[in-house]
Write a protein that holds these residues in place. Structure first.
Motif, PDB file in Angstrom:
ATOM      1  N   ALA A  86       0.887  -0.913  -0.055  1.00 41.25           N
ATOM      2  CA  ALA A  86       0.063  -0.069  -0.182  1.00 41.25           C
ATOM      3  C   ALA A  86       0.865   1.098  -0.061  1.00 41.25           C
ATOM      4  N   PHE A  87       0.304   2.271  -0.111  1.00 37.25           N
ATOM      5  CA  PHE A  87       0.899   3.702  -0.230  1.00 37.25           C
ATOM      6  C   PHE A  87       0.853   4.456   0.992  1.00 37.25           C
ATOM      7  N   ASP A  88       1.838   5.108   1.587  1.00 33.75           N
ATOM      8  CA  ASP A  88       1.661   5.820   2.649  1.00 33.75           C
ATOM      9  C   ASP A  88       0.998   6.963   2.709  1.00 33.75           C
ATOM     10  N   ASP A  89       0.712   7.840   3.577  1.00 32.46           N
ATOM     11  CA  ASP A  89      -0.172   8.850   3.603  1.00 32.46           C
ATOM     12  C   ASP A  89       0.441  10.301   3.223  1.00 32.46           C
ATOM     13  N   ALA A  90       1.643  10.399   2.237  1.00 31.12           N
ATOM     14  CA  ALA A  90       2.121  11.499   1.859  1.00 31.12           C
ATOM     15  C   ALA A  90       0.997  12.159   1.127  1.00 31.12           C
ATOM     16  N   LEU A  91       1.164  13.608   1.142  1.00 34.08           N
ATOM     17  CA  LEU A  91       0.119  14.548   0.387  1.00 34.08           C
ATOM     18  C   LEU A  91       0.132  14.598  -1.015  1.00 34.08           C
ATOM     19  N   ARG A 125      -0.459  -2.940  10.635  1.00 32.47           N
ATOM     20  CA  ARG A 125       0.421  -2.147   9.735  1.00 32.47           C
ATOM     21  C   ARG A 125       1.290  -1.297  10.958  1.00 32.47           C
ATOM     22  N   ARG A 126       2.203  -0.914  10.202  1.00 36.53           N
ATOM     23  CA  ARG A 126       3.213  -0.106  10.995  1.00 36.53           C
ATOM     24  C   ARG A 126       3.350   1.385  10.642  1.00 36.53           C
ATOM     25  N   ASN A 127       3.169   1.737   9.413  1.00 36.03           N
ATOM     26  CA  ASN A 127       2.989   3.165   8.921  1.00 36.03           C
ATOM     27  C   ASN A 127       1.413   3.399   8.709  1.00 36.03           C
ATOM     28  N   PRO A 128       0.909   4.742   8.883  1.00 34.45           N
ATOM     29  CA  PRO A 128      -0.431   5.024   8.549  1.00 34.45           C
ATOM     30  C   PRO A 128      -0.741   4.732   6.926  1.00 34.45           C
ATOM     31  N   ILE A 129      -1.640   3.730   6.788  1.00 36.01           N
ATOM     32  CA  ILE A 129      -1.984   3.518   5.419  1.00 36.01           C
ATOM     33  C   ILE A 129      -3.508   3.920   5.141  1.00 36.01           C
ATOM     34  N   PRO A 130      -3.492   4.818   4.027  1.00 33.27           N
ATOM     35  CA  PRO A 130      -4.770   5.169   3.846  1.00 33.27           C
ATOM     36  C   PRO A 130      -5.892   4.313   3.201  1.00 33.27           C
ATOM     37  N   VAL A 131      -5.442   3.236   2.486  1.00 32.93           N
ATOM     38  CA  VAL A 131      -6.298   2.156   2.010  1.00 32.93           C
ATOM     39  C   VAL A 131      -7.213   1.616   3.129  1.00 32.93           C
ATOM     40  N   GLY A 177      -7.916   2.923   6.284  1.00 34.19           N
ATOM     41  CA  GLY A 177      -8.881   3.854   6.530  1.00 34.19           C
ATOM     42  C   GLY A 177     -10.109   3.903   5.635  1.00 34.19           C
ATOM     43  N   ALA A 178      -9.875   3.934   4.252  1.00 31.83           N
ATOM     44  CA  ALA A 178     -10.735   4.150   3.212  1.00 31.83           C
ATOM     45  C   ALA A 178     -11.861   2.932   3.341  1.00 31.83           C
ATOM     46  N   ALA A 179     -11.238   1.835   3.458  1.00 30.09           N
ATOM     47  CA  ALA A 179     -12.113   0.470   3.674  1.00 30.09           C
ATOM     48  C   ALA A 179     -13.029   0.470   4.670  1.00 30.09           C
ATOM     49  N   TYR A 180     -12.309   1.125   5.871  1.00 27.63           N
ATOM     50  CA  TYR A 180     -13.407   1.124   7.036  1.00 27.63           C
ATOM     51  C   TYR A 180     -14.354   2.161   6.878  1.00 27.63           C
ATOM     52  N   ARG A 181     -14.149   3.309   6.491  1.00 27.17           N
ATOM     53  CA  ARG A 181     -15.189   4.373   6.364  1.00 27.17           C
ATOM     54  C   ARG A 181     -16.078   3.801   5.185  1.00 27.17           C
ATOM     55  N   SER A 182     -15.781   3.001   4.235  1.00 27.06           N
ATOM     56  CA  SER A 182     -16.788   2.739   3.363  1.00 27.06           C
ATOM     57  C   SER A 182     -17.782   1.517   3.778  1.00 27.06           C
ATOM     58  N   LEU A 183     -17.724   1.200   4.977  1.00 22.62           N
ATOM     59  CA  LEU A 183     -18.576   0.195   5.486  1.00 22.62           C
ATOM     60  C   LEU A 183     -19.910   0.758   6.209  1.00 22.62           C
ATOM     61  N   LYS A 184     -20.654   1.023   5.065  1.00 23.81           N
ATOM     62  CA  LYS A 184     -22.052   1.717   5.326  1.00 23.81           C
ATOM     63  C   LYS A 184     -22.947   0.349   5.397  1.00 23.81           C
ATOM     64  N   PRO A 185     -23.982   0.467   6.024  1.00 19.81           N
ATOM     65  CA  PRO A 185     -25.025  -0.539   6.222  1.00 19.81           C
ATOM     66  C   PRO A 185     -25.194  -1.540   4.879  1.00 19.81           C
ATOM     67  N   ASP A 186     -25.430  -0.743   3.557  1.00 22.76           N
ATOM     68  CA  ASP A 186     -25.752  -1.114   2.431  1.00 22.76           C
ATOM     69  C   ASP A 186     -24.401  -1.531   1.691  1.00 22.76           C
ATOM     70  N   GLN A 187     -23.287  -1.449   2.160  1.00 21.27           N
ATOM     71  CA  GLN A 187     -21.851  -1.842   1.556  1.00 21.27           C
ATOM     72  C   GLN A 187     -21.073  -2.692   2.429  1.00 21.27           C
ATOM     73  N   ILE A 188     -21.542  -3.117   3.375  1.00 23.13           N
ATOM     74  CA  ILE A 188     -20.689  -4.238   4.167  1.00 23.13           C
ATOM     75  C   ILE A 188     -20.804  -5.366   3.342  1.00 23.13           C
ATOM     76  N   ARG A 234     -11.327  -4.566  -1.408  1.00 22.68           N
ATOM     77  CA  ARG A 234     -11.582  -3.304  -1.540  1.00 22.68           C
ATOM     78  C   ARG A 234     -10.224  -2.429  -1.322  1.00 22.68           C
ATOM     79  N   ALA A 235      -9.094  -2.885  -0.342  1.00 22.84           N
ATOM     80  CA  ALA A 235      -8.150  -2.499  -0.294  1.00 22.84           C
ATOM     81  C   ALA A 235      -6.983  -2.687  -1.320  1.00 22.84           C
ATOM     82  N   LEU A 236      -7.053  -3.742  -2.200  1.00 29.33           N
ATOM     83  CA  LEU A 236      -6.562  -3.789  -3.225  1.00 29.33           C
ATOM     84  C   LEU A 236      -6.748  -2.970  -4.533  1.00 29.33           C
ATOM     85  N   ARG A 237      -8.225  -3.081  -4.507  1.00 27.45           N
ATOM     86  CA  ARG A 237      -8.781  -2.063  -5.361  1.00 27.45           C
ATOM     87  C   ARG A 237      -8.476  -0.778  -5.210  1.00 27.45           C
ATOM     88  N   GLU A 238      -8.441  -0.350  -3.982  1.00 24.82           N
ATOM     89  CA  GLU A 238      -7.910   1.318  -3.953  1.00 24.82           C
ATOM     90  C   GLU A 238      -6.466   1.089  -4.221  1.00 24.82           C
TER      91      GLU A 238
END
Length: 354
Positions: A117-122, A145-151, A153-164, A174-178
């Motif tokens: 994955a990529f780190d969280d550089a701007l 994970r050792r470093n902050p990994i946005p993918v 976090g994005a997968a976590y935030r995508s867990l809406k009731p209709d998207q779980i 989803r992480a691989l797709r991101e």
């Protein structure tokens, strides 16, 4: 490890409503612990539930699945992860590792591995590649994970009731797709760089900027090579015939994720081929420019050769020098130089040397 060992897992999840708990952030490395059920909101687990979930004798299975995410930047957190109950020792050791590596293995209903994955550089161009690790069963997903990994976090935030997803394998997908999406966005940017370099190469009249174009093409080739060294191992492990994935994860990992990774790899190969072709053309133009300049220098040197001979002849300090007497000797000597240069020029024209 004895059954009497107590696991105290205070943690802070990403949801704003759970951030004011008074518990220290990332205690024991646990970042979030949630229960996901398709069609329902995420439910945050308490410390007692996390302890019961990690105990050797787990409670009866319920609907949905659980996700525990750990930050292993501190040695104490790695120590907890390396001795999680209910998982084989080699899997726990893999979850606690900090070195970069790509792997995917399965045994029975358990799947574990490490993915990039990529780190969280701007800036996407400045993002470094790191690894995150996971182990999952149909009802449990553990990620580290050792470093902050946005993918993640994005997968976590995508867990809406209709998207779980029905199983944790959907999170890996989803992480691989991101990740592959970020790779393809970077490839698009690199492709635009090549477009600009190619336009300049086709329109340029004076070849003074060829060195700058060479640096652009070189940067594109370096970044494309870095990305290919990351994507190729993922494609290889997903295509490994010895990898026997359980049925519940076959669709997400073997089919969908493999297509995404393979498409990104095809784009990478095409970009590398284009960059290599453009660099070959650039090298050819640079060689042509060098030959043109050497040609101009050679012609000038040849044309000046007779004049050099005449000036050398008249520069000798000997008696009875031709044209030494009279006020027009310099003009006459210059005319002799011009005549010899003209004869040399006509000879080169007739011999097709010009």
């Amino acid at each position: 490890m004895s059954d009497s060992t107590a696991y105290n897992f205070p943690f802070t999840v990403l949801d704003p409503e759970h951030q004011e708990t008074g518990a220290p952030a990332f205690a024991n490395g646990l970042v979030w612990a949630v229960h996901a059920v398709p069609g329902q909101d995420l439910r945050t687990l308490g410390s007692a539930e996390v302890e019961a979930l990690l105990a050797p004798e787990r409670p009866p299975e319920t609907d949905g699945w659980y996700w525990l995410h750990f930050d292993t930047v501190h040695s104490s957190a790695r120590g907890y992860v390396a001795h999680l109950p209910g998982l084989p020792e080699d899997v726990c050791a893999m979850l606690a590792e900090t070195e970069y590596g790509i792997a995917l293995e399965a045994f029975g209903d358990l799947i574990w591995g490490a993915l990039p994955a990529f780190d969280d550089a701007l800036s996407e161009e400045d993002r470094e590649i790191c690894a995150w690790r996971f182990a999952m069963r149909p009802d449990l997903l553990i990620t580290t994970r050792r470093n902050p990994i946005p993918v993640l976090g994005a997968a976590y935030r995508s867990l809406k009731p209709d998207q779980i997803p029905k199983t944790p394998a959907g999170i890996i997908d989803r992480a691989l797709r991101e990740f592959t999406g970020t790779v393809r966005r970077q490839l698009g940017h690199l492709d635009d760089e090549l477009d600009r370099a190619e336009d300049v190469l086709l329109l340029i009249e004076h070849r003074s900027d060829l060195g700058h174009l060479g640096s652009i093409v070189g940067k594109v080739r370096r970044r494309a090579t870095e990305l290919r060294r990351v994507v190729t191992p993922i494609d290889r492990v997903l295509k490994d015939e010895d990898l026997d994935l359980p049925d519940w994860a076959e669709d997400e990992l073997r089919d969908r994720a493999e297509r995404q990774v393979h498409a990104a790899l095809d784009d990478l190969i095409a970009l590398q081929d284009r960059a290599r072709s453009l660099q070959d053309e650039l090298g050819s133009n640079q060689a042509e420019e060098t030959n043109r300049r050497l040609y101009i220098v050679s012609v000038g040197t040849t044309l000046m050769l007779p004049a050099t001979f005449v000036t050398g002849f008249f520069g000798m300090n000997t008696g009875g020098m031709f044209l030494a007497q009279g006020s027009l000797g310099t003009v006459e000597a210059g005319i002799v130089c011009f005549v010899f240069m003209s004869v040399t020029f006509l000879f080169m024209k007739i011999a097709r040397l010009l």
